[in-house]
Design an enzyme around this catalytic site. Structure first.
Site, PDB file in Angstrom:
ATOM      1  N   GLU A   1       1.276  -0.920  -0.072  1.00  0.00           N
ATOM      2  CA  GLU A   1       0.102  -0.102  -0.094  1.00  0.00           C
ATOM      3  C   GLU A   1       1.083   1.310   0.244  1.00  0.00           C
ATOM      4  O   GLU A   1       0.770   2.389   0.620  1.00  0.00           O
ATOM      5  CB  GLU A   1      -0.936   0.413   1.378  1.00  0.00           C
ATOM      6  CG  GLU A   1      -1.721  -0.957   1.057  1.00  0.00           C
ATOM      7  CD  GLU A   1      -2.836  -1.506   1.571  1.00  0.00           C
ATOM      8  OE1 GLU A   1      -4.225  -1.776   1.834  1.00  0.00           O
ATOM      9  OE2 GLU A   1      -2.556  -0.895   3.771  1.00  0.00           O
TER      10      GLU A   1
ATOM     11  N   GLU B   1      -6.677  -7.841  -1.206  1.00  0.00           N
ATOM     12  CA  GLU B   1      -7.267  -7.961   0.309  1.00  0.00           C
ATOM     13  C   GLU B   1      -8.800  -7.668   0.056  1.00  0.00           C
ATOM     14  O   GLU B   1      -9.314  -6.232   0.112  1.00  0.00           O
ATOM     15  CB  GLU B   1      -6.254  -6.943   1.029  1.00  0.00           C
ATOM     16  CG  GLU B   1      -5.405  -7.653   1.478  1.00  0.00           C
ATOM     17  CD  GLU B   1      -4.736  -6.309   2.450  1.00  0.00           C
ATOM     18  OE1 GLU B   1      -4.964  -5.536   3.362  1.00  0.00           O
ATOM     19  OE2 GLU B   1      -3.166  -6.298   3.107  1.00  0.00           O
TER      20      GLU B   1
END
Length: 636
Positions: free
Chosen positions: A201, A277
Site C-alpha cells: 500500500e 485484500e
C-alpha cells in the site's frame, strides 16, 4: 541463521528440493530435457498476467486465496488452519513477513519456532496450496510499526519507506538473508510461491518516487523470479503503480468494485484483475467496539468480485492473535492502539473455529470448483479450567533489585535509544524512569504512549496523549519521582511512522524546569526478564498489595490440555503469561474481555500463570470455553 546468528544446516526437504532443481538444470544443459519428469518440465513460465487472464504455465488460473499470518498462530495449529482454508475451496494462502520479529537485533535473525517461515511455506506445499508472499519490508498488518524494526529509529534522521541511505542499507541486509531462504521455494524452483508482493500500500504513503522501483530491483537482484504484485486501497491506487509490476486492489464494499477496477484499468491497461485484500471484517482498538461484517454481505461481495472475473484474496481468512506486545496502532483523529485479539471477524475465529462466513463461502467456492471439496476438519476442543487463585506476589518496586543496575542518564532516553538488547534499544514493553525531586509543582513532558506517575510508590495519575500535565504534591523529605511508560503499540499506518519513538521523548519538566539525573529500567517482559525475578523472591499475596505488581498462580490441566479463554474480571490493565508465553495485554476499557490461551501451550498438570497488573487486582483468573470480544458494531 538461528536466533543467535549462527547459520543452520539446510533442512532435509530444502536439500532435496535443491538437488531436484540442480538435476533439472544439468539435464537441460546436456540436451537431455526429454528425461525431465513432466511435472517439473512444466515449471518454466509460472504465474503470468496474459491480457485480462492469469495463466499458470499454459492453463487459465484463478487465485482464490486467504490470508493467514504464521506469526499470529501457534505453530502446532498451522496444519489445522491451512486444511480448513483448503476445505473452504481456496487454492492459495498469502502471508506477510514481519521484519521486526525476524531481525530483533541488527544482523541477528530468528526464523525458529513460530517464526519458521520456510516450514510454513513447505507445509502449504505439502497440503497442495500455492503461496503469495508479502515480504515488505513494510507490511502494515496492524503490527507494531508496520513490521519495521524499532532499532531503525535510533537514527534521528531516519526516513522510513524511502531510499534514505540508512533505511535502504538495512533493507538490503535483511533481504540478503530473507531471500536466501525463500528463493528456493519459488514455483520455478519447484516450490509453492507463485507471486511476491512489492512492499505494501505504498500509494497512500508515496514519500519517495524512487522507493518502489528500488524495492522491485532489490527483490529481482536477489533471485525473485515469480510474478510481482503491488496492492493499494482507494486512497493510493493511482500512485502505487510500478512499471513491470501487476497492480492489485484492496477493498471491502461492493460499491468500490467498479470504481477501483476502472482506476486499475486506467493505471495499467488490460491486465488480470485481482482484489489482494477483500476485508472480511476489521480490527479492533482499545476503548472501541468489536467490529462485525455480516456474513451475507461478505458472500454478496465475494460473489460479485469473482463473477466479475477477478481473482481474490480474503483478508483475513484467519486472523489469529497479537501475542505478546506486537500489536500496532492507528493515529488519525487521535492515537488508538489495537487490541490483543486479531480475530478480525474473519472466516475462521481467533481460535480457528468455523463461522457462518465459512460455510457460505465454502458453498460458493464449491460451486466453482467442479470437484468435491475435502471435508472440513473437526473443531479443536475448548474447555473451562478451575479458576486460578494467585498465590504469590512481587511488587514492581521489590522486583527492581533483581533487574541489575539501572541505566543512568542526565536526561530521559527514549526506548529505542536505550543501551540494551546489544545496542539495539528496547522494542516492546515498559520502561521505568526515576529521578529525585525536592519541590512540588506541575509535571509536564511528552510521554509515548502512557505513563503512570508515582511519588515514591504512590500513584498520582497518568501522562498520555490526552493529559500532558499533572500536579505533583509536596512530600516532606527524600522524594523519588517515577514514571512507568508503556509502549502500547507503534502506529502501523499513516504518514507519521517516522515519529514512533516510545518512552519519554525529550525533557521532563517540573514547573517548566527540566529534570535531570535519571535512573532508567528496561522492563521488556521477555522470558529472560522473568528469569531474573527468580523463584524464591516472591511472597504470599498480601491483603492490600501495592501496584504495579506481579501475581503468580497455578492453572491445573488434565492429561489432554485444550484451548481456553482467560477472563480477568476485577483486574484493571496489564499482561498475562502462561508457562512463559506472553498471551498479550488486557484492559478493562474493552472491547476485548478474554485472552486466547492455546491448549498446545499448556502442560499436563500444573501451569504457571503470571499476571503483571498496573492498578488493581481481581481475586481470581477465570477461564471459559467461548471468547468475549466486546459489544458488536456492524460495519456499514
Amino acid at each position: 541463521m538461528n536466533a543467535c546468528g549462527v547459520r543452520r544446516r539446510p533442512g532435509l526437504r530444502l536439500g532435496l528440493l535443491a538437488l531436484v532443481v540442480l538435476s533439472f538444470l544439468v539435464l537441460r544443459r546436456l540436451d537431455w530435457y526429454h528425461l525431465v519428469p513432466p511435472w517439473l518440465r512444466r515449471r518454466q513460465l509460472g504465474l503470468q498476467a496474459r491480457g485480462p487472464t492469469f495463466l499458470l504455465e499454459d492453463s487459465t488460473f484463478s487465485i482464490f486465496g486467504g490470508s493467514i499470518h504464521y506469526f499470529r498462530v501457534p505453530r502446532e495449529y498451522w496444519r489445522d488452519r491451512l486444511l480448513k482454508l483448503k476445505a473452504c475451496g481456496l487454492n492459495t494462502v498469502t502471508t506477510y513477513v514481519p521484519w521486526n520479529l525476524h531481525e530483533p537485533e541488527r544482523d541477528k535473525f530468528d526464523f525458529s519456532g513460530n517464526l519458521d517461515l520456510e516450514a510454513f511455506i513447505l507445509l502449504a506445499a505439502e497440503l497442495g496450496l500455492w503461496v503469495i508472499l508479502r515480504p515488505g519490508p513494510y507490511i502494515c498488518a496492524e503490527i507494531d510499526l508496520g513490521g519495521l524494526p524499532s532499532w531503525l529509529l535510533q537514527d534521528p534522521d531516519m526516513k522510513l519507506r524511502t531510499t534514505y541511505k540508512g533505511f535502504a542499507e538495512a533493507v538490503d541486509l535483511y533481504f540478503d538473508h530473507l531471500m536466501s531462504r525463500v528463493v528456493p521455494l519459488q514455483y520455478k524452483h519447484g516450490g509453492p510461491i507463485i507471486a511476491v508482493q512489492v512492499e505494501n500500500e505504498y500509494g497512500s504513503y508515496h514519500k519517495d518516487p524512487a522507493y518502489m522501483p528500488y524495492v522491485k530491483k532489490a527483490l529481482e537482484d536477489r533471485g525473485i523470479v515469480e510474478l510481482l504484485l503491488t496492492s493499494d486501497n482507494n486512497e493510493g491506487l493511482s500512485k502505487g503503480v510500478v512499471h513491470g509490476v501487476l497492480a492489485t486492489i484492496n477493498l471491502q464494499s461492493q460499491k468500490e468494485i467498479l470504481f477501483l477496477t476502472d482506476v486499475l484499468l486506467g493505471a495499467q491497461g488490460v491486465q488480470p484483475k485481482m482484489v489482494m485484500e477483500y476485508w472480511t471484517g476489521w480490527f479492533d482498538s482499545w476503548g472501541g467496539p468489536h467490529h462485525i461484517l455480516d456474513s451475507s454481505e461478505v458472500l454478496k461481495t465475494v460473489s460479485a468480485i469473482v463473477r466479475g472475473g477477478s481473482s481474490i484474496n480474503l483478508y483475513m481468512f484467519h486472523g489469529g492473535t497479537n501475542f505478546g506486545f506486537i500489536n500496532g496502532a492507528m493515529d488519525f483523529d487521535g492515537y488508538m492502539s489495537d487490541v490483543t485479539s486479531y480475530d478480525y471477524d474473519a472466516v475462521l475465529t481467533e481460535a480457528g473455529d468455523y463461522t457462518a462466513k465459512y460455510f457460505k463461502l465454502r458453498e460458493f467456492f464449491s460451486s466453482l470448483s467442479g470437484v468435491p471439496l475435502p471435508p472440513p476438519p473437526g473443531l479443536l476442543p475448548k474447555t473451562t479450567y478451575e479458576p486460578v487463585m494467585p498465590s504469590f506476589y512481587l511488587s514492581l518496586w521489590d522486583a527492581l533489585k533483581y533487574m541489575g543496575e539501572p541505566i543512568t542518564s542526565a536526561s530521559p532516553v527514549n526506548m529505542e535509544n536505550l543501551p540494551v538488547n546489544n545496542g539495539n534499544g528496547q522494542a516492546f514493553g515498559y520502561t521505568l524512569y526515576e529521578t529525585t525531586i525536592t519541590v512540588s509543582g506541575i509535571l509536564s513532558g511528552r510521554v509515548c504512549d502512557r505513563g503512570q506517575v508515582f511519588v515514591n510508590t504512590v500513584s498520582v495519575g497518568f501522562l498520555d496523549y490526552d493529559s500532558d500535565k499533572i500536579a505533583i504534591p509536596l512530600i516532606q523529605g527524600y522524594t523519588i519521582l517515577r514514571i512507568l511508560v508503556e509502549n502500547r503499540g507503534r502506529v502501523n499506518y499513516g504518514k507519521n511512522i517516522d515519529g514512533q519513538r516510545k518512552g519519554l521523548i525529550g525533557n521532563l519538566y517540573l514547573d517548566g524546569v527540566p529534570l535531570k539525573n535519571f535512573r532508567i529500567y528496561s522492563l521488556d517482559m521477555k522470558r529472560s526478564f522473568f528469569e531474573r525475578l527468580g523463584a524464591n523472591n516472591w511472597s504470599s499475596v498480601p491483603e492490600e498489595p501495592s501496584f504495579p505488581a506481579f501475581f503468580s498462580g497455578i492453572l491445573s490441566a488434565g492429561p489432554s490440555p485444550s484451548d481456553t479463554f482467560l477472563k480477568l474480571e476485577g483486574w484493571k490493565k496489564g499482561a498475562v503469561l502462561v508457562n512463559g508465553q506472553n498471551l498479550g495485554r488486557y484492559w478493562d476499557v474493552g472491547p476485548q474481555e478474554t485472552l486466547y490461551l492455546p491448549g498446545v501451550w499448556l502442560n499436563r498438570g500444573a501451569n504457571q500463570v503470571i499476571v503483571f497488573e498496573e492498578e488493581m487486582a481481581g481475586p481470581v483468573i477465570q477461564s471459559m470455553e467461548t471468547p468475549h470480544l466486546g459489544r458488536n458494531h456492524y460495519i456499514d
